[in-house]
Design a protein around this motif. Sequence first.
Motif, PDB file in Angstrom:
ATOM      1  N   ARG A  20      34.574  62.275  12.400  1.00 31.61           N
ATOM      2  CA  ARG A  20      34.132  60.915  12.701  1.00 31.61           C
ATOM      3  C   ARG A  20      35.223  59.902  12.389  1.00 31.61           C
ATOM      4  O   ARG A  20      35.905  60.009  11.371  1.00 31.61           O
ATOM      5  CB  ARG A  20      32.870  60.581  11.903  1.00 31.61           C
ATOM      6  CG  ARG A  20      31.639  61.352  12.342  1.00 31.61           C
ATOM      7  CD  ARG A  20      30.464  61.067  11.430  1.00 31.61           C
ATOM      8  NE  ARG A  20      30.709  61.589  10.083  1.00 31.61           N
ATOM      9  CZ  ARG A  20      29.930  61.338   9.033  1.00 31.61           C
ATOM     10  NH1 ARG A  20      28.863  60.558   9.179  1.00 31.61           N
ATOM     11  NH2 ARG A  20      30.218  61.861   7.852  1.00 31.61           N
ATOM     12  N   GLY A  21      35.381  58.962  13.296  1.00 34.15           N
ATOM     13  CA  GLY A  21      36.366  57.921  13.090  1.00 34.15           C
ATOM     14  C   GLY A  21      37.779  58.316  13.459  1.00 34.15           C
ATOM     15  O   GLY A  21      38.703  57.521  13.333  1.00 34.15           O
ATOM     16  N   SER A  22      37.938  59.543  13.961  1.00 33.01           N
ATOM     17  CA  SER A  22      39.287  60.009  14.297  1.00 33.01           C
ATOM     18  C   SER A  22      39.648  59.739  15.746  1.00 33.01           C
ATOM     19  O   SER A  22      40.723  60.085  16.197  1.00 33.01           O
ATOM     20  CB  SER A  22      39.398  61.515  14.032  1.00 33.01           C
ATOM     21  OG  SER A  22      38.553  62.242  14.907  1.00 33.01           O
ATOM     22  N   ASN A  70      38.029  63.526   9.007  1.00 33.58           N
ATOM     23  CA  ASN A  70      37.622  62.174   8.651  1.00 33.58           C
ATOM     24  C   ASN A  70      38.070  61.918   7.207  1.00 33.58           C
ATOM     25  O   ASN A  70      37.762  62.691   6.309  1.00 33.58           O
ATOM     26  CB  ASN A  70      36.097  62.085   8.787  1.00 33.58           C
ATOM     27  CG  ASN A  70      35.515  60.826   8.200  1.00 33.58           C
ATOM     28  OD1 ASN A  70      36.228  59.878   7.930  1.00 33.58           O
ATOM     29  ND2 ASN A  70      34.210  60.821   8.014  1.00 33.58           N
ATOM     30  N   ALA A  72      37.413  58.951   5.588  1.00 34.31           N
ATOM     31  CA  ALA A  72      36.608  57.881   5.001  1.00 34.31           C
ATOM     32  C   ALA A  72      35.872  58.385   3.756  1.00 34.31           C
ATOM     33  O   ALA A  72      35.675  59.582   3.568  1.00 34.31           O
ATOM     34  CB  ALA A  72      35.615  57.349   6.027  1.00 34.31           C
ATOM     35  N   ASN A  75      32.878  60.914   4.099  1.00 30.83           N
ATOM     36  CA  ASN A  75      33.046  62.126   4.907  1.00 30.83           C
ATOM     37  C   ASN A  75      32.412  63.326   4.223  1.00 30.83           C
ATOM     38  O   ASN A  75      32.195  63.345   3.007  1.00 30.83           O
ATOM     39  CB  ASN A  75      34.533  62.370   5.196  1.00 30.83           C
ATOM     40  CG  ASN A  75      35.284  62.899   3.994  1.00 30.83           C
ATOM     41  OD1 ASN A  75      35.236  64.089   3.703  1.00 30.83           O
ATOM     42  ND2 ASN A  75      35.977  62.013   3.299  1.00 30.83           N
ATOM     43  N   ASP A 124      31.852  61.445  16.386  1.00 32.04           N
ATOM     44  CA  ASP A 124      31.227  60.274  16.993  1.00 32.04           C
ATOM     45  C   ASP A 124      32.081  59.859  18.190  1.00 32.04           C
ATOM     46  O   ASP A 124      33.257  60.186  18.267  1.00 32.04           O
ATOM     47  CB  ASP A 124      31.052  59.129  15.996  1.00 32.04           C
ATOM     48  CG  ASP A 124      32.354  58.713  15.330  1.00 32.04           C
ATOM     49  OD1 ASP A 124      33.437  59.157  15.771  1.00 32.04           O
ATOM     50  OD2 ASP A 124      32.304  57.935  14.355  1.00 32.04           O
ATOM     51  N   ASP A 152      26.511  64.836  16.622  1.00 33.94           N
ATOM     52  CA  ASP A 152      26.701  63.422  16.332  1.00 33.94           C
ATOM     53  C   ASP A 152      25.469  62.983  15.541  1.00 33.94           C
ATOM     54  O   ASP A 152      24.347  63.043  16.052  1.00 33.94           O
ATOM     55  CB  ASP A 152      26.827  62.617  17.630  1.00 33.94           C
ATOM     56  CG  ASP A 152      27.088  61.134  17.378  1.00 33.94           C
ATOM     57  OD1 ASP A 152      26.659  60.628  16.325  1.00 33.94           O
ATOM     58  OD2 ASP A 152      27.702  60.481  18.227  1.00 33.94           O
TER      59      ASP A 152
END
Length: 302
Positions: A20-22, A70, A72, A75, A124, A152
């Motif tokens: 996520r966020g990558s 991820n 963050a 994660n 995501d 997701d």
Amino acid sequence: MGVKFNPDADLDTSGVEDTRGSGGGGSRLPGGAIPVGGGIGGIILLVIILLLNGGLPGGSGGSEEPAVRNTAAGNLDSCKKGSDLQTNSDCRFVFYQNSIQTFWAAELPRRGKKYTAAPMRVFDGSVNTGCGPATSAVGPFYCPPDQRVYLDLGFFKTLQTDLGARGGDFAEAYVVAHEYGHHIQNLYGILGRIKSRSGPTSDSVRSELQADCLAGIWTNHATTVPDKSGKPLITELSESDIADGLDAAAAVGDDRIQSKTQGQVTPESFSHGTAEQRMKWFKAGMDSGDMTRCDTWSASSL
């Protein structure tokens, strides 16, 4: 109340890929379509069209993206102990994945079949897979070529807001267990034999109902599955939790989805089974805990 997780459990994130966020790297396929048979069709929500589909048969074979992690704070790599749930509620998905994989890794050899681990990739936006690119609109799926479950986490809100499920921890667990049910089918060579992709008794429907039954098998044993040190991962499932799982299974029945999206039910386009059938087969696995009860292929009545 929700599922009771063991705060002292040791969690294993080696098979969980949090990207996520990558940026994902996936792209929409032409026309926003996903290469899979048995969908409702049209431009109705793709998450509904492809809900809980057993991979993307006939996919474009796009190359799988590198496992970008991820970084963050929230994660899933940070989920090392059950108590990490207190600071990162998403750790429950590591619980589900650990429990489901640990169960099948013991159950299949007991039946003379080797188990091959399947990573769970949380993403995501979009993602590249061995089945081709996909977006979050696809919903959870299993990709046979790269033997991964794709998830997701935003889907579970859609399950409630768009499909009318009441949600809950075990609704989520049912979805993950269903996708791993497709992995079990793949290991047995079942997914490669699917020919008919629409109709009330099609191969697609039989495959989806069998995956529901296999999800039920794990459910039967869920509170006895240990972590690597022998401590239980999930300590209690209440009747309410089980009801949440059955409710989620019903919410993704072809008849329920078609009634919501097109105002009528057309059995000839079924690809996953009715709400009643999905609950029936999930319950058959859950009540028996026995894989031999999941033979949807020879069942005269689904």
